[in-house]
Each structure stands twice: as C-alpha cells, then as structure tokens.
Design an enzyme around this catalytic site. Structure first.
Site, PDB file in Angstrom:
ATOM      1  N   THR A 122     -74.106  21.894  35.305  1.00 26.65           N
ATOM      2  CA  THR A 122     -74.641  20.570  35.027  1.00 26.65           C
ATOM      3  C   THR A 122     -75.895  21.058  34.944  1.00 26.65           C
ATOM      4  O   THR A 122     -76.976  20.635  36.216  1.00 26.65           O
ATOM      5  CB  THR A 122     -73.712  19.321  35.360  1.00 26.65           C
ATOM      6  OG1 THR A 122     -72.995  19.787  35.462  1.00 26.65           O
ATOM      7  CG2 THR A 122     -74.597  18.380  35.034  1.00 26.65           C
ATOM      8  N   ARG A 158     -61.675  16.947  35.969  1.00 28.00           N
ATOM      9  CA  ARG A 158     -61.677  16.160  36.980  1.00 28.00           C
ATOM     10  C   ARG A 158     -61.347  16.727  37.602  1.00 28.00           C
ATOM     11  O   ARG A 158     -59.957  17.420  37.632  1.00 28.00           O
ATOM     12  CB  ARG A 158     -61.756  14.495  35.955  1.00 28.00           C
ATOM     13  CG  ARG A 158     -61.273  13.971  34.985  1.00 28.00           C
ATOM     14  CD  ARG A 158     -60.878  13.379  34.457  1.00 28.00           C
ATOM     15  NE  ARG A 158     -59.929  14.176  33.792  1.00 28.00           N
ATOM     16  CZ  ARG A 158     -58.543  13.702  33.448  1.00 28.00           C
ATOM     17  NH1 ARG A 158     -58.306  12.549  33.631  1.00 28.00           N
ATOM     18  NH2 ARG A 158     -57.319  14.320  33.196  1.00 28.00           N
ATOM     19  N   PRO A 259     -61.145  -1.354  39.254  1.00 25.92           N
ATOM     20  CA  PRO A 259     -62.119  -1.727  41.205  1.00 25.92           C
ATOM     21  C   PRO A 259     -61.408  -1.527  41.558  1.00 25.92           C
ATOM     22  O   PRO A 259     -60.696  -0.471  42.558  1.00 25.92           O
ATOM     23  CB  PRO A 259     -61.745  -3.272  41.066  1.00 25.92           C
ATOM     24  CG  PRO A 259     -60.403  -3.366  40.042  1.00 25.92           C
ATOM     25  CD  PRO A 259     -60.457  -2.251  39.389  1.00 25.92           C
ATOM     26  N   CYS A 267     -70.231  14.330  41.022  1.00 30.84           N
ATOM     27  CA  CYS A 267     -70.835  14.360  40.057  1.00 30.84           C
ATOM     28  C   CYS A 267     -71.171  12.981  39.711  1.00 30.84           C
ATOM     29  O   CYS A 267     -72.529  13.236  38.985  1.00 30.84           O
ATOM     30  CB  CYS A 267     -69.833  14.946  39.161  1.00 30.84           C
ATOM     31  SG  CYS A 267     -69.307  16.173  38.345  1.00 30.84           S
ATOM     32  N   ARG A 332     -67.147  14.488  49.125  1.00 32.93           N
ATOM     33  CA  ARG A 332     -68.392  13.882  48.814  1.00 32.93           C
ATOM     34  C   ARG A 332     -69.200  13.492  48.680  1.00 32.93           C
ATOM     35  O   ARG A 332     -68.322  12.496  47.076  1.00 32.93           O
ATOM     36  CB  ARG A 332     -69.754  15.147  48.088  1.00 32.93           C
ATOM     37  CG  ARG A 332     -69.749  16.804  49.375  1.00 32.93           C
ATOM     38  CD  ARG A 332     -70.145  17.501  47.748  1.00 32.93           C
ATOM     39  NE  ARG A 332     -68.772  17.972  46.421  1.00 32.93           N
ATOM     40  CZ  ARG A 332     -68.559  18.893  45.975  1.00 32.93           C
ATOM     41  NH1 ARG A 332     -69.875  19.844  45.386  1.00 32.93           N
ATOM     42  NH2 ARG A 332     -67.473  19.725  45.597  1.00 32.93           N
TER      43      ARG A 332
END
Length: 440
Positions: A122, A158, A259, A267, A332
């Site tokens: 990315t 994912r 939620p 990411c 992370r």
C-alpha cells in the site's frame, strides 16, 4: 505455469506467495529475515492466520514454493516480481517507503532479463513510477540494457480472513499502462474466470488510489456507526436495530455497521492518515477523513471512560481480547492498548488480561510502566476470577460461548462492559448482570 518472485513474507507477501503457488505456479519467496525464512522452510508460519500452515505445508510438499534470503537468486527467478514489503507509518503520519525503495534498488541490481515488476504494498499515488525510476537508474549504473514494466496490483486481504480473501476476492485490480503486462498478469488471475470475479483494468495511479479510497471509506463507515451508537445511548435508541435497518438499504449494505471501541490494525489507521497527508501535499482537503481520524481516537478513549465512570475509585477489571480483531494476533493500533494504557495511568486498576493469540504481541507493545498493573492470564475464566467487572474488547468466538452462570460466580460483581455487543442486553440483565454495551 508462471515463474513468480514474491518479495516480503508478511501478511500480504506470505499469503500471495502461497496463493500463487497453490495455483500451480513456480514461486520463490524472498525475505531478509533469516529466522523467518528458516521457520517457513520448516513449515512454520511466522504469523497467525487461520489456514496458513495447511497451505504452507501443501505447497512445500508439492515443491511449488521456495523460501530464501538470496536476493540475486530470487530476482533472477521470476518473470513477474511482486513487491509485498511493509510501508509503516512515520511519526508525522506519512508513509515510510524505505523498504519499497530498497527493493527497487535490489531489483535494479540483479535483474537479468525482461520482467514485470508489480507493487502490492500500500503506497501513495506515484510510488510505482518512482519504483520504475529507481530500477531504471540502477540498471543504467550497471551499464546494462534490460527492459522491464511496472504495474500496480493492490491487495484487499483482511487479517484473520486473508486466505479466503485471496482465493475468493470481490475484485482484482490491475493497474498498468502496458499491454504485455496486462496479458501476463491475466495469466496468473485467469483461475478466477470461471467464478466471474471482476478484473478491473486501470492506470497505475488509479490502482494505487483505489486501495486508499477503499480502506478510508470502510473506516468512515465504522466511525459513522460508532457515532450513531454514542447518540443512541443519549436518546434511548438501540443502535443494533438502527444498523440492521440501515443495512437493509441496498445503497448501504450491512457490512462494517458494527459499533465498537474504534477501529485498529495495520491498515485503517495508517491508510486514513496517509491519505490525508497525501491530500495536503497536493493542495486538497479531506475534511471528512480528518474528522474520522479524530472521532476514532475519541471512540477508543470513550471505552475506558465508561469503565472509570462506573468504578471511580478503581478495581480489578478483566480485559478479554487484545488483538484489534478476532482470528489474528495483530495488536497494532488495537483499542485494547488504549484502554490498558488509560486505566493503568490512573494507578487505580488491576488489569487481568487475556487473548487467545495476542498475549506476546501485547506485552511487546505496552510500555514497561504499565506492567505493574497487569496480570497476564492463561484463560478468560482466570482473568475473570474475583474481578469487579469484565470488559470484552475483541469478539473472539470463545468469549461468545462463555458459561455466563459460571462467569457470574467467578466475578466479585456481575458487571459486563460489552464493547462488541456480542451478548443481548435483555439476556444478561435477566441473569442478574449489570450490562454496558455500545449504543444500546
């Protein structure tokens, strides 16, 4: 069969290398970390990802993939080379492209014939062109005449579902301005032709932008429903019913309308901040995305504030779930880290923490100053024993299946902070629990 080199053995590189080899291609996977390569050669995956070790074992046995630290061998091997190295965030929120540019220099140093260089990392728009420039300059320094082409093929994996996402993609994005590159890349992805997976053919710059736009939109969707949840708590509405009704609108869909205590991971936090910085450098303003970043930080803090409000003098809190999402060991930007740091900073709380996979990663991520307030537990029930409350931060299935009657006996007081809404409020209250969800 295509000869492929994949550079990098993180989430993206390892899954891509194994996926391409499972398609029957001849793959060499390169990394500079000898310890990681040694593990892979012996069939041990260096990351936790459901299904990864079975995939690794199958392709090692079939001799379709080789793991190495030998740059020259790896770069000379592949007719197509995929760059899948990390692009970490700098302290300023920019993207650190050092690893990408080092790979470009290595390719330029060892390239021996025409190859297609495909970036999967990315990266900001324009990076692929810069990769090409570095390779070209390095080849010229060797006084060699070797042609190559550049392409962009962003990943949409994912964590926790990366294997399924690779073999069942929603779409494949191929960014190239060269017909030959497109033909060769189509050979790799033609396995999806029967399942009619859309292959989007576009420019290199557009492909780079698609990845950032996708992740930023999903982060925005999460943040929107989190803010609706906060409002629902104030006005007495139920956000789960709101989200369900919204999701039935075909223009919206139910995905990412769940939620919680804020998004995390490798990411969304990095990519949203990077896109804002990219926009600033080009004189554009992304006011919605700037607000999303601020709102997500607030959402993480709100979770710990709910605990402190209920226990103003402190207590023992069982924190279940440390990874930023289930089925991964990645912590992370995990909301759990923010909650632990905030509660520990008060000096009032004993924190009994447990996660099925992310204990070591959490220990490494937290500052030593927090350790005196943390008890690292081997099970959810050990964490909950004699705790004043339990807070569920990550929705692992094993937490959904806990025996709530037994849990109630273990706790000093039957208080649950369900930051993922994995239980029904009415069910918990009927069992005598004091229940705090998100938006209900």
């Amino acid at each position: 069969m295509v000869k492929i080199t994949v550079i990098g053995t993180g989430y993206v590189g390892l899954v891509a290398g194994l996926g391409f080899s499972d398609f029957g291609n001849d793959v060499v996977s390169l990394d500079t970390d000898q310890e990681k390569i040694d593990k892979l050669v012996n069939g041990q995956a260096p990351i936790y990802e459901p299904g990864i070790e079975e995939l690794l074992s199958r392709n090692l046995k079939a001799k379709r993939i080789i793991f190495t630290t030998d740059k020259k061998y790896a770069i000379e091997h592949g007719n197509i080379i995929f760059i899948c190295v990390g692009t970490p965030q700098t302290n300023e929120g920019d993207v650190n492209l050092d690893y990408v540019y080092q790979v470009a220099h290595d390719i330029g140093s060892y390239i021996n014939q025409y190859k297609i260089i495909v970036n999967k990392s990315t990266v900001p728009v324009g990076t692929a062109r810069e990769i090409g420039r570095i390779i070209k300059n390095t080849i010229e320094e060797r006084e060699a005449l070797i042609k190559f082409d550049i392409a962009s093929n962003p990943e949409f994996l994912r964590e926790g579902k990366a294997i399924n996402d690779f073999f069942n993609p929603d779409r494949i994005v191929l960014g190239t301005d060269n017909a030959q590159s497109l033909i060769e890349l189509n050979k790799i992805y033609r396995v999806f032709a029967r399942s009619n997976k859309p292959i989007i053919k576009t420019s290199i710059e557009t492909a780079e932008m698609i990845k950032y736009a996708t992740n930023s939109f999903l982060a925005t969707k999460i943040t929107f429903i989190n803010e609706m949840a906060n409002l629902c708590e104030k006005v007495g509405a139920n956000v789960l019913e709101v989200a369900s009704a919204m999701g039935k609108d075909g223009r919206i869909s139910p995905k990412f309308l769940h939620p919680g205590p804020g998004y995390g991971g490798s990411c969304f936090p990095k990519d949203t901040k990077a896109l804002v910085n990219i926009a600033k450098k080009h004189g554009a303003k992304l006011s919605i995305l700037e607000s999303v970043i601020l709102a997500n930080e607030f959402q993480k803090k709100l979770a710990s504030q709910k605990i402190i409000k209920r226990f103003p003098t402190g207590g023992t809190i069982a924190l279940l779930g440390l990874a930023f999402k289930p089925d991964t060991d990645d912590v992370r930007e995990s909301p759990a880290l923010e909650i632990i740091r905030t509660l520990a900073s008060t000096g009032l709380f004993q924190l009994n923490v447990y996660d099925p996979q992310a204990m070591i990663q959490c220990k490494n991520a937290l500052a030593p100053s927090s350790s005196e307030f943390i008890k690292w537990c081997s099970s959810a029930f050990e964490a909950c024993r004699q705790a004043d409350a339990v807070a569920i931060i990550t929705e692992w299935f094993e937490f959904r299946n806990m025996d709530l009657e037994e849990l109630k006996i273990l706790l000093n007081s039957p208080v649950i902070f369900d930051f993922r809404n994995i239980f029904r409020k009415d069910d918990l209250e009927s069992l005598g629990y004091e229940y705090y969800g998100v938006g209900i």
